[in-house]
Design a protein around this motif. Structure first.
Motif, PDB file in Angstrom:
ATOM      1  N   THR A 181      42.770  39.006  44.264  1.00 38.24           N
ATOM      2  CA  THR A 181      41.411  37.801  44.619  1.00 38.24           C
ATOM      3  C   THR A 181      40.161  38.686  44.266  1.00 38.24           C
ATOM      4  O   THR A 181      40.134  39.910  44.067  1.00 38.24           O
ATOM      5  CB  THR A 181      41.553  37.556  45.972  1.00 38.24           C
ATOM      6  OG1 THR A 181      41.548  38.910  46.660  1.00 38.24           O
ATOM      7  CG2 THR A 181      42.869  36.803  46.356  1.00 38.24           C
ATOM      8  N   ALA A 182      39.237  37.799  44.079  1.00 34.34           N
ATOM      9  CA  ALA A 182      37.910  38.461  43.730  1.00 34.34           C
ATOM     10  C   ALA A 182      37.361  39.468  44.847  1.00 34.34           C
ATOM     11  O   ALA A 182      36.762  40.481  44.751  1.00 34.34           O
ATOM     12  CB  ALA A 182      36.923  37.519  43.714  1.00 34.34           C
ATOM     13  N   GLU A 183      37.751  39.278  45.904  1.00 33.18           N
ATOM     14  CA  GLU A 183      37.238  40.051  47.231  1.00 33.18           C
ATOM     15  C   GLU A 183      37.979  41.466  47.320  1.00 33.18           C
ATOM     16  O   GLU A 183      37.453  42.334  47.709  1.00 33.18           O
ATOM     17  CB  GLU A 183      37.347  39.566  48.548  1.00 33.18           C
ATOM     18  CG  GLU A 183      36.824  38.120  48.883  1.00 33.18           C
ATOM     19  CD  GLU A 183      37.173  37.155  48.099  1.00 33.18           C
ATOM     20  OE1 GLU A 183      36.742  35.930  48.007  1.00 33.18           O
ATOM     21  OE2 GLU A 183      38.518  37.087  47.607  1.00 33.18           O
TER      22      GLU A 183
ATOM     23  N   THR B  52      45.655  29.713  35.348  1.00 37.82           N
ATOM     24  CA  THR B  52      44.265  30.474  35.571  1.00 37.82           C
ATOM     25  C   THR B  52      43.775  30.889  34.249  1.00 37.82           C
ATOM     26  O   THR B  52      44.486  30.616  33.073  1.00 37.82           O
ATOM     27  CB  THR B  52      44.519  31.642  36.348  1.00 37.82           C
ATOM     28  OG1 THR B  52      45.491  32.595  35.604  1.00 37.82           O
ATOM     29  CG2 THR B  52      45.288  31.591  37.721  1.00 37.82           C
TER      30      THR B  52
ATOM     31  N   HIS C  87      30.274  40.848  51.008  1.00 40.61           N
ATOM     32  CA  HIS C  87      30.369  39.455  51.208  1.00 40.61           C
ATOM     33  C   HIS C  87      29.576  38.802  52.541  1.00 40.61           C
ATOM     34  O   HIS C  87      29.277  37.699  52.389  1.00 40.61           O
ATOM     35  CB  HIS C  87      31.764  39.199  50.982  1.00 40.61           C
ATOM     36  CG  HIS C  87      32.692  39.472  50.121  1.00 40.61           C
ATOM     37  ND1 HIS C  87      32.241  39.205  48.595  1.00 40.61           N
ATOM     38  CD2 HIS C  87      33.496  40.399  49.865  1.00 40.61           C
ATOM     39  CE1 HIS C  87      33.082  39.975  47.823  1.00 40.61           C
ATOM     40  NE2 HIS C  87      33.980  40.670  48.414  1.00 40.61           N
TER      41      HIS C  87
ATOM     42  N   PRO D 280      36.257  36.523  36.661  1.00 36.11           N
ATOM     43  CA  PRO D 280      36.559  35.173  37.320  1.00 36.11           C
ATOM     44  C   PRO D 280      36.153  35.267  38.783  1.00 36.11           C
ATOM     45  O   PRO D 280      36.282  36.037  39.407  1.00 36.11           O
ATOM     46  CB  PRO D 280      37.937  34.973  37.116  1.00 36.11           C
ATOM     47  CG  PRO D 280      38.372  35.879  36.095  1.00 36.11           C
ATOM     48  CD  PRO D 280      37.444  37.084  36.306  1.00 36.11           C
ATOM     49  N   ALA D 281      35.567  34.038  39.396  1.00 33.60           N
ATOM     50  CA  ALA D 281      35.002  33.913  40.595  1.00 33.60           C
ATOM     51  C   ALA D 281      36.015  33.901  41.398  1.00 33.60           C
ATOM     52  O   ALA D 281      35.943  34.610  42.787  1.00 33.60           O
ATOM     53  CB  ALA D 281      34.060  32.623  40.659  1.00 33.60           C
ATOM     54  N   THR D 282      37.164  33.573  41.387  1.00 30.83           N
ATOM     55  CA  THR D 282      38.269  33.374  42.361  1.00 30.83           C
ATOM     56  C   THR D 282      39.283  34.426  41.929  1.00 30.83           C
ATOM     57  O   THR D 282      40.301  34.703  42.707  1.00 30.83           O
ATOM     58  CB  THR D 282      39.109  31.790  42.023  1.00 30.83           C
ATOM     59  OG1 THR D 282      39.507  31.952  40.435  1.00 30.83           O
ATOM     60  CG2 THR D 282      38.218  30.953  42.006  1.00 30.83           C
ATOM     61  N   GLY D 283      39.159  35.490  41.058  1.00 31.18           N
ATOM     62  CA  GLY D 283      39.990  36.623  41.006  1.00 31.18           C
ATOM     63  C   GLY D 283      40.967  36.244  39.688  1.00 31.18           C
ATOM     64  O   GLY D 283      40.651  35.278  38.869  1.00 31.18           O
TER      65      GLY D 283
ATOM     66  N   LYS E 124      52.038  33.376  46.375  1.00 30.63           N
ATOM     67  CA  LYS E 124      50.687  32.539  46.601  1.00 30.63           C
ATOM     68  C   LYS E 124      50.860  31.220  47.450  1.00 30.63           C
ATOM     69  O   LYS E 124      49.826  30.858  47.921  1.00 30.63           O
ATOM     70  CB  LYS E 124      49.864  32.209  45.272  1.00 30.63           C
ATOM     71  CG  LYS E 124      49.422  33.401  44.749  1.00 30.63           C
ATOM     72  CD  LYS E 124      47.876  33.234  43.964  1.00 30.63           C
ATOM     73  CE  LYS E 124      47.452  34.191  43.385  1.00 30.63           C
ATOM     74  NZ  LYS E 124      46.258  33.978  42.640  1.00 30.63           N
TER      75      LYS E 124
END
Length: 2035
Positions: free
Chosen positions: A1481-1483, A1527, A574, A1473-1476, A1375
């Motif tokens: 999470t996406a990362e 989501t 990233h 999904p870009a946000t996970g 969260k």
């Protein structure tokens, strides 16, 4: 050799042998005599004593070798001990005369040495019996000592030691004389003599008080001098002597009364003596007198002395023990740290680093090993106080302006050295404590984190780096601290950017913390990487803004980036664009810009620039090492631009150094080092254009001799072969003193490693403190390595030119400079040849071979051992790369010629080694002639006793040659054996290197012979003799080799290794002070335990019983108390060597597997002792009271009921947490072992009964309380790994014991009484500060406990349920919590673990009511009378779950969609999904994937069950209680108006989600071992298709149905589990059912649309359509048929002609079937019968032959099976399936009616053919065949059954059965005949009535003459009567009047008169009564016929009347009895009034 096994020496046989064979024969006889004498009869020994003495004396006079003289002396001593001891004086006089002899010839020396040895052994055994003669003997020995050579001095010292040991206090008169000569020998030039003198003094100090009183100072000085120039053995024994004396002196002084007046404590005096030697070496004088000189400086002390004193200090503290250390740690720490306060030990960086290493070793070897965990925590607190105190002193110095009160610069340096030592020890302690150190970190009184963090601002770089490493240790031990410490350091660094120390210190700390993440599975938050990158960029940008901070900011920024790379590609990917941009901006964009910048700047600017670029290169290196997955062509291309500029800068460095001097020179060294390291990682092809610059620079570095400090050993060690390590003198590599001994090999001038040499090592992976060498030394290593990598890519001419240049350079140098240059050049060449040989770069050009050979041959004759070894390895690589036989022969010949010419030992050694190394990489020796020549030369060199060094190298080379030659060397095995044995018997024991080489030769010989050692021959006995010689040696390495040889011999010929002698030897060395010996012992025990664990244990215990008093008393006590396995546990707890610990664990596992079940109580107590020993010092662990009091409707708190302490008297003292984890795993293995053993292990009633019958019986269930206790102790321990192991153990206990009933309390289970224990063990795992992995494991235990059914009371169950509820709330709020301690993937792990636990609970709650219908989950007990355990009511559990079910269902669906998204192929990654997702999470998607893989299956099943219970009805629920954000995983439940979906859409999403996940997994090739998940998927699909709506979805989608059937078919083929196959067939049935519903719905719709008039055309719906074709891969029917066929053929192979041949009725017997097989067959037949109903008429015709063939075949095969309940059920299912087929609407459809009739006739004909088969099958059930025939006759219709000859054949089958004599068969035949009589087909019924009616009447009429005698016969008659009655009732009216009289006549014939009735059998009377009842019933119905018959037959009327009258009288009699009985009053009166 067998002739040597006698009490007396067989002199005749001995005399016939040659000289060498005679020596071996005598040795064998002495060995046998040594074993025989202790067991021999004393009388026999005394009778033969004179002869034995004479024979032993003759051996003594025969010049025996060293091993023989040792055995001889022991035999003399044993003989006089067992026989007459007073005759020993004769031998003593004889030996004294020999010693006094004036003969000094070499031939007489062995005799003199043997006499000396005999004196020592005799006095050692007889002791005080000879106290009157010892003075003369000792005086004689001392006198001889003065003129003796080294061997004589060695033997005399050993002999005096034995005399002192034997005499004890009686030797007091000679103590002074012995002391005088021993102190001289202690500094002898011969190392063995020093060792012997130290052993003598060690024995002397036991009784000679003056040694540790008045002579203590002198003794310490002598020991210091003994350390000078010593080897490892001398240092080890002298340090033991010195440490023991000092400890004895201290204990003696502490035991006396304190003297008057001020005086230093004894401990201070002792440490003063030690530090005096450390400072001044061995030069005499007291410390106080010499202190002035010390403070002034002077000559340096040799490192041998300092290392020896360091080891002596460790021995000193170890002798005092752990209790003393605990009490005196504060004082001792201050005294140890005082060492660095003297300027002499820190006068230069190298000396300071060495001194710090010594202090660290002392602290690690004592505090780290002697203290338990609690004491280590206290020690750590004290160290924290010292750190805080020293830091305050430094801070005060820096801030105090008063020059008088300020500390001097020297004091500041001292404080910094103290800080380094204390920080290193603190870090080591924390690492060892692991998560147990959390209490230390939380203790405010210790202030550990504050103290360590404050040191980060110290002005010294090494102090800052050590503090950073200490923080790294904290984060590794306690991962929860990593993120908090990082935040703290980031905040401080941001705030203190203007302070250079803060920038350097905090950046190092952050880098260290990032490096620690590699060892923390829980990781750190992903956002930390972004923050660190931003801070690094800020530091690099701001570096140029302030020159005072430029260097620190530049180094700090790149250090942070380099550490960031250790987080791995998942994080770096990233940030990669930003990092690449930083690298690009650091270097010039072009070569022109590089040239232009060279003219600018000053020295400081260039220093900063070079340091910055070196840091960038280091970050690049870290990127290569940790993010190799990101190294694609694009990234490499972008990195090549800055690398090209960096390479070009190398050419400018000489000019810069010349211009700016030393300041830039040091930075240039670091820059070159970094670029060489980076280029070594790059593929050389990528920078091929820069080869010219690089090669030129490398040659300059190799020949400029800039780094003479890098010694040969440091540089060459990596290029020497591992097997050549013994030649290098590195005996310390396998010792406990490796850390400190390495200081001796680091080389003069190079100095020890230290952190300030390379700050970038702070984030490297190893856990130990990094100690990098100075940059110049490491530059040499990097230069050599890079040259080696480039060498294969050079052109042939270039490589030749380079090697020629090497040779020319060497000619121009002399002495040490030439040697240093040769080391570098040979290293470079060896590295190049190694890379060339291991790659695919082709062969070495011929022109290059000559200069390479010249360089290597020159190195072979060097005086440096490492250089010779490297040269020999280089020659082997040269031969490999040449791959030319002629070249190999030429090199061999060169070595031959050199060996003939040269005479110096070094050259001969090098060439000898080359002969053995040449063939190392050639796959063996190619020519027997070359082998013979090499062996001959090496034989000659091996026997050169004048040059021991040559012997060592030649023997080592011989062992290599034998290994390489393999089977080709068999011709040389016998002479080699003779050589080895001869040398073993003759080589002096002081020449241990030669003996060790002989041991390697023996090992190679054993390996070569291998299994041939089992054959008869001399080799095995020679091996055993050689091993015996080595075992008797005093050298530990030789003993280790002997054990290794015996281990190999045991592997090849196990029956010939005597365990009774081997195991005692192993046990004796188990606690040796030599690591190499312990490794060999444990490795051998590991192998022995694999085969003979029981025998090994028994021999060990027998050894201790037989020898109660041995030196190793601690080991004896351990083995006596807890056996060998207990000793191994104790050793495992003390050891730190990884390989040794692994071998110990494997040994214990092997022993456990062989012995645990047989010695259950012993092993469980052993594990319990290990676990409970720690409980005494951590938390109190208690037994739980089984009764609990209810308070307010709820149970008392679990935590308040544990109030016990650990068991006292445990044999283990403070075991480490790792040992306790292993003990917990051992308990789990024991449970698994018992599971496969006796069933009484898991049955309390049976175990108690067996225990009473067998007093020695041990069963696991009897120790359930102990198991629970151990699990609780482990689960509540402060150590995190132990908590996880304890929870896992508790989980296993619950699963294995949950279903066991409590015999004393029926209806209850055993675990019910431990519910409080379980709750208390689980509660700590759900606290807020518990790590997520512990909570996840605890959730698993919670679900298992709730699902186990142990607790039936919901109030009790709610205690554990509340824990899960709290976790669910945590999942909801997770969260919302911004501060994270761990990586986001841990949130995923914990959340999914909670959801999985709830899913498992819900599954049990839903399935509980249906448990009776499903296979039993609980363990089936053998006792049928035992009541089953009470399972929790399903409705009760559902009530507990129902409150959270709405929220759970949403979370389950979200988790499933996350799992589905993460499992998408890589090509769909852009759609993620870009946000996970909801829980990831996406990362952190990659890290989260593994957590989903372990949790999804149970969640999937629970979701399906929830949807099943809801019926797929979408409720409009308010999601307000769901705190997670909406989501894409909300599954259509968003309340947004724009995104509202219809219920159909929501249901479809859910359906396809669940179905897709299940099918994807079932199709996965990686699901082979995941049977649990497969079962979950099948149950999920079953629950899904139980609901009509999902069934309609799959029914309407034929493609999906076919795909599902295909997946299920794969499961059937690949899985043998009956449960899985049954579940698959159930799913197939549901798919077929769905298809039936679809066809039925279509037919109904058509019926409504077309009207009733056209019903005959309606059945055209279904598969097959008009053609009847079923396409494979597109047909549900075909897929289902394929599945059923697969099952049936696998269970009944005779159904398949392909499997049995062309014969449809094979003669071989059928396979026996199990109950599960019958179930599978029944399920398959049920599916088969339904298939025609989903076909069109034409399609049904296509499939009907297969269905009928399988039905008929299965029925026939089942009839061949032995009878049983399961068989009856399967036959019944077969008949039902046939009925379903015959009743199918397709049979009457207009289009296919004829075809069906034809096929059914064929099936009926096949049935008849089977019946008529000539083959006779035993056990055939005729009734079953009649039954299936009856089904055909009744249901198939007249067009099938009424066709001739089928009808005639059917009648004949019935007729044959009617003639059967078996009443049961007859009864069943009558019943079936009755059914045929009622057939809907009148033709069939009439035909049967006409054919069999007469036979039926005839059988019934014959009953009057033959009355039934039993119930079976009576039942047959009644069945016949019923059939006849049915025949009459179905007849037409005109025929009924004719048949009725026959029936009445037969019934009346069954009646008995009064006389016959009383004597008739029970069956006849029953028939009489039944007939009478039938007559009474039928008569009124047909009164006219009845009356006419009575009139016509008066006798029948009379008979009937008499029967009726008798019946009435009988009824009256009964009525008279029953009223009387009814009038009796009850004996117990129930009260109805209670007031």
């Amino acid at each position: 050799m067998e002739l040597a096994h006698s009490l007396l020496l067989n002199e005749e046989a001995c005399g016939q042998l040659g000289e060498h064979q005679r020596a071996a024969f005598i040795f064998k006889w002495l060995s046998f005599l040594k074993r025989l004498l202790p067991a021999a009869d004393r009388v026999e020994v005394k009778q033969n004593q004179k002869n034995l003495v004479d024979q032993l004396t003759r051996v003594l006079m025969g010049s025996p070798g060293p091993p023989t003289r040792q055995l001889l002396s022991q035999c003399f001593a044993l003989l006089y001990k067992i026989g007459d001891p007073f005759l020993a004086t004769i031998t003593i006089d004889k030996c004294s005369d020999i010693i006094r002899s004036k003969d000094d010839s070499p031939s007489f020396l062995p005799t003199r040495l043997a006499a000396i040895a005999c004196l020592g052994a005799i006095y050692e055994q007889l002791g005080r019996l000879l106290d009157k003669t010892f003075s003369t003997v000792v005086a004689n020995l001392i006198k001889t000592l003065k003129s003796a050579e080294s061997q004589g001095r060695y033997e005399i010292m050993l002999s005096i030691e034995k005399i002192l040991r034997g005499l004890g206090p009686s030797a007091l008169p000679c103590h002074r004389d012995v002391y005088k000569v021993a102190r001289i020998c202690l500094t002898d030039r011969a190392m063995p003599v020093r060792c012997a003198a130290a052993k003598c003094l060690l024995e002397l100090q036991r009784e000679a008080v003056f040694l540790w009183t008045s002579e203590l100072e002198n003794m310490t000085n002598i020991c210091f001098r003994a350390f000078e120039g010593s080897n490892y053995d001398v240092r080890e024994i002298v340090s033991k002597l010195l440490g023991t004396m000092l400890a004895t002196a201290l204990m003696a002084k502490q035991g006396t009364a304190p003297r008057q007046g001020p005086r230093r404590s004894s401990l201070e005096e002792v440490m003063e003596l030690l530090w005096g030697g450390f400072l001044r070496g061995g030069g005499g004088g007291s410390f106080l007198r010499a202190s002035g000189d010390i403070l002034k400086g002077g000559g340096s002390v040799s490192r041998d002395v300092r290392v020896g004193i360091t080891q002596a200090c460790v021995v000193f503290i170890s002798c005092l023990g752990s209790k003393w250390l605990e009490c005196n740690f504060m004082t001792l720490l201050a005294l140890v740290l005082e060492l660095v306060s003297y300027p002499r030990v820190t006068q230069n960086p190298a000396e300071a680093a060495c001194c710090r290493c010594c202090i660290s070793f002392i602290l690690r070897a004592t505090v780290g090993r002697l203290l338990g965990e609690r004491s280590q925590v206290l020690a750590a607190k004290e160290i924290c106080r010292v750190i805080a105190k020293q830091k305050m002193a430094v801070d005060a110095t820096l801030s105090d302006s008063n020059m008088e009160t300020r500390l001097s610069a020297t004091d500041v340096v001292v404080s910094q050295h103290i800080l380094v030592c204390t920080l290193q020890e603190l870090g080591g302690l924390i690492l060892g404590l692991g998560s147990t150190a959390e209490s230390l970190l939380q203790d405010p009184s210790a202030g550990l984190l504050d103290a360590v963090t404050s040191v980060l601002l110290d002005p010294s770089a090494v102090v800052r780096l050590t503090a950073a490493w200490c923080l790294r240790c904290v984060s590794v031990a306690v991962p929860a601290q990593a993120a908090m410490l990082m935040d703290r350091c980031l905040e401080r660094l941001t705030a203190l950017k203007s302070c250079p120390e803060a920038v350097a210190g905090y950046s190092a700390a952050i880098a260290a913390l990032l490096g620690a993440v590699q060892h923390c599975p829980l990781g750190i938050p992903h956002a930390k990487g972004k923050v660190v990158l931003g801070l690094a960029e800020d530091l690099l940008r701001s570096a140029s803004q302030n020159s005072r901070l430029a260097l620190q900011r530049t180094q700090g920024g790149w250090l942070l980036l380099s550490a960031l790379m250790t987080l791995g590609p998942a994080v770096v990917v990233h940030h990669l664009p930003r990092v690449l941009l930083l690298w690009k901006c650091t270097f010039p964009l072009s070569i022109q810009e590089l040239h232009s910048e060279c003219g600018r700047g000053d020295a400081f600017t260039w220093q900063v620039m070079l340091e910055g670029r070196a840091g960038a290169l280091c970050a690049m290196k870290s990127f290569f090492l940790h993010c190799r997955d990101l190294m694609n062509d694009e990234v490499i291309g972008r990195l090549l631009a800055p690398l090209t500029c960096a390479i070009a800068l190398l050419t400018q460095l000489p000019a810069l150094i010349k211009c700016y001097g030393t300041q830039v020179k040091n930075s240039s060294v670091v820059f070159r080092l970094r670029i060489y390291e980076v280029l070594s990682l790059f593929p050389p092809k990528s920078y091929e254009e820069s080869f010219g610059i690089l090669v030129k620079q490398l040659l300059s570095d190799l020949t400029s001799l800039e780094s003479p400090a890098c010694t040969g050993l440091t540089l060459l060690l990596s290029f020497c072969h591992a097997s050549d390590a013994p030649l290098l003198g590195l005996a310390t590599s396998d010792t406990d003193h490796l850390f400190i001994e390495e200081q001796l090999h680091s080389g003069s001038g190079a100095g020890a490693g230290s952190l300030e040499h390379d700050p970038f090592t702070i984030h490297q992976q190893p856990l130990d403190v990094p100690l990098p060498l100075p940059p110049l030394c490491r530059l040499s290593q990097a230069t050599v390595h890079l040259f080696g990598l480039l060498f294969p890519h050079m052109a042939g001419a270039q490589s030749t030119q380079i090697l020629d240049q090497f040779s020319e350079s060497l000619k121009q140098l002399k002495a040490s400079r030439q040697q240093n240059a040769r080391i570098h050049m040979v290293s470079a060449l060896c590295c190049g040849l190694k890379c060339l040989g291991s790659g695919q770069r082709g062969l070495l050009p011929e022109d290059t071979r000559k200069p390479a050979l010249r360089l290597l041959l020159g190195a072979l004759e060097s005086g440096s051992e490492p250089l010779r070894c490297a040269a020999a390895e280089g020659l082997a690589r040269l031969v490999q790369t040449a791959d030319d036989a002629a070249f190999t022969v030429s090199i061999t010949q060169i070595n031959f010629d050199k060996l003939k010419l040269v005479r110096d030992a070094a050259s001969r050694s090098g060439h000898a080694l080359a002969l053995g190394s040449l063939y190392r990489y050639m796959g063996g020796v190619s020519s027997p002639q070359h082998l013979s020549a090499c062996v001959g030369i090496l034989f000659t060199l091996s026997q050169d006793s004048t040059a021991p060094e040559v012997q060592v190298w030649a023997l080592h080379s011989l062992s290599l040659l034998i290994d390489c030659a393999g089977a080709m060397s068999h011709a040389h095995v016998e002479p080699t054996f003779s050589l080895v044995l001869r040398l073993l018997l003759t080589v002096p024991s002081a020449q241990v290197e030669v003996l060790q080489s002989l041991g390697r030769c023996l090992n190679a010989l054993i390996t070569t012979l291998g299994p041939d050692l089992q054959a008869e021959g001399p080799f095995r006995s020679l091996c055993l003799m050689g091993c015996a010689v080595m075992q008797d040696s005093s050298d530990c390495l030789l003993q280790a080799q002997a054990i290794s040889c015996l281990q190999q011999l045991h592997m090849f010929a196990p029956h010939y290794v005597d365990l009774s002698s081997l195991v005692p030897c192993l046990c004796a060395n188990l606690c040796s002070s030599y690591l190499s010996l312990r490794r060999a012992v444990v490795a051998c025990l590991r192998q022995l335990a694999q085969r003979e664990a029981v025998e090994v244990s028994e021999h060990a215990v027998a050894l201790v019983k037989d020898l109660p008093r041995r030196d190793n008393s601690l080991l004896d006590i351990t083995i006596k108390e807890i056996g060998l396995e207990g000793a191994l546990f104790s050793l495992l707890d003390r050891e730190s060597d990884p390989q040794l610990c692994q071998d110990l664990r494997e040994t214990l596992n092997h022993m456990l597997g062989s012995m645990a079940v047989a010695k259950l109580s012993h092993w469980l107590k052993l594990c319990k002792d290990v676990l409970s020993a720690s409980a005494a010092e951590t938390a109190t662990v208690a037994a739980v009271e089984t009764h609990q009091e209810e308070e307010g409707g709820d149970r008392a708190d679990d935590d308040s009921i544990y109030t016990c302490t650990a068991e006292s008297g445990s044999p283990f003292s403070h075991p480490r947490w790792s040992t306790r984890v292993f003990a917990t795993k051992c308990v789990c293995r024991i449970i698994a072992q018992c599971e496969s053993g006796d069933r009484a292990h898991f049955n309390m009633a049976l175990a108690q009964e067996r225990r009473l019958q067998e007093s020695a019986g041990d069963f696991l269930v009897l120790y359930l309380a102990d198991l629970i206790r151990m699990a609780f102790m482990a689960a509540t321990d402060p150590s995190k790994p132990l908590r996880i192991s304890g929870l896992q153990m508790l989980l296993i206990i619950i699963r294995k014991f949950a279903a066991l009933p409590e015999p004393e309390f029926p209806g209850h289970v055993l675990l019910e009484q431990y519910q409080a224990n379980v709750g208390a063990a689980l509660r700590p795992a759900f606290t807020a500060d518990t790590p997520p992995d512990v909570t996840a494991k605890a959730c698993q235990v919670c679900s298992a406990w709730i699902a186990s059914g142990v607790v039936s009371d919901l109030l009790d169950l709610r205690r554990v349920h509340n824990l899960l509820t709290s976790s669910l709330g945590k999942v909801q709020a997770i969260k919302e919590v911004q501060s994270q301690l761990y990586n986001e993937s841990t949130v995923t792990m914990e959340s999914l673990a909670v959801l999985k636990a709830w899913a498992e609970v819900y599954i049990v709650a839903v399935q509980s009511p249906n448990q009776d219908e499903k296979p039993a989950r609980l363990l089936q007990l053998s006792d049928p009378s035992a009541e089953p355990p009470v399972a929790p009511a399903g409705t009760g559990l559902l009530r507990l779950v129902q409150a959270n079910l709405s929220m759970l269902s949403r979370l389950w669906l979200a988790a499933l969609q996350d799992h589905a998204i993460l499992n998408l192929p890589h090509e769909y990654a852009v759609q993620l999904p870009a946000t996970g997702g909801t829980f990831y999470t996406a990362e952190t998607a990659e890290q989260a994937r593994q957590h989903y893989c372990s949790s999804w299956a149970a969640i999937l099943h629970a979701t399906a069950l929830w949807l099943n219970s809801m019926g797929f009805i979408v409720l409009d629920e308010d999601p307000a209680n769901l705190s997670r954000p909406v989501t894409p995983t909300s599954m259509g439940q968003s309340t947004s108006l724009a995104s509202i979906k219809s219920p159909e859409d929501i249901n479809s999403e859910r359906f396809y989600l669940i179905l897709g996940i299940s099918m994807e997994f079932l199709c996965s090739p990686h699901s082979d071992s995941q049977m649990e998940n497969i079962t979950y998927c099948l149950h999920t699909l079953h629950a899904l298709f139980d609901v009509p709506w999902p069934r309609s979805k799959i029914g309407n989608d034929q493609t999906l149905s076919v795909e599902l059937l295909s997946v299920l078919h794969r499961l059937i083929v690949t899985r043998e589990s009956p449960g899985v196959q049954l579940a698959v067939l159930e799913l197939v049935r549901q798919v077929v059912c769905a298809a039936q519903e679809r066809v039925r719905e279509k037919r109904h719709s058509a019926e409504v649309d077309d009207g009733a008039a056209e019903k005959e055309t309606l059945p055209e719906f279904g598969e097959g359509h008009d053609t009847g074709g079923l396409v494979p891969g597109k047909s549900v029917v075909f897929g289902a048929l394929q599945l059923c066929l697969c099952i049936l053929v696998r269970k009944l192979p005779r159904l398949s002609p392909k499997l049995t041949g062309s014969n449809p009725v094979p003669s071989r017997p059928p396979l026996a079937l199990w109950h599960s097989d019958y179930q599978l067959i029944s399920a398959a037949l049920t599916i088969l019968s339904e298939l025609p109903s989903i076909c069109s008429p034409e399609g049904s015709v296509s499939i009907l032959p297969s269905v009928l063939y399988l039905l008929m075949g299965v029925h026939r095969e089942l009839l061949l099976q032995p009878p049983g309940a399961a068989l009856g059920l399967a036959v019944s299912v077969t008949l039902q399936a046939l009925q379903v087929v015959l009743l199918s609407p397709m049979a009457h459809a207009e289009k296919c009616q004829g075809a069906w009739a034809h096929l059914l006739r064929c099936a009926l004909n096949t049935l008849m053919d089977f019946w008529d088969s000539e083959e006779v099958f035993h056990g055939v059930n005729e009734i079953s065949r009649l039954t299936i025939l009856t089904i055909f006759l009744r249901l198939a219709g007249p067009e099938v059954a009424a066709v001739q000859p089928l009808l005639a054949r059917s009648i004949s089958k019935f007729q044959g059965c009617l003639e059967c004599k078996d009443p049961v068969v007859l009864s069943q035949t009558y019943q079936l005949l009755l059914s045929v009589f009622q057939s809907p087909a009148a033709v069939v019924a009439v035909s049967f009535i006409q054919a069999l009616g007469g036979a039926l009447v005839g059988h019934l009429q014959a009953i009057e003459k033959s009355r039934p005698q039993n119930t079976e016969e009576m039942q047959a008659v009644l069945a016949g009567v019923q059939a006849l009655e049915t025949l009459v009732s179905t007849a037409e009216e005109e025929h009924r009047s004719q048949l009725m009289p026959i029936l009445l006549h037969i019934l009346i014939s069954f009646l008995l008169d009064e006389n016959a009735l009383s004597s008739a059998s029970i069956a006849a009377r029953s028939l009489h009564e039944s007939a009478l009842q039938d007559l009474m019933r039928i008569g009124p119905q047909h009164s006219a016929l009845f009356k006419a018959l009575m009139v016509s037959f008066p006798s029948m009327k009379a008979r009937l009347r008499a029967a009726i009258t008798g019946n009435r009288e009988n009824m009256k009699a009964k009525a008279a009895v029953y009223p009387a009985l009814s009038k009796k009053s009850p004996t117990i009166q129930l009260k109805t009034k209670f007031l």
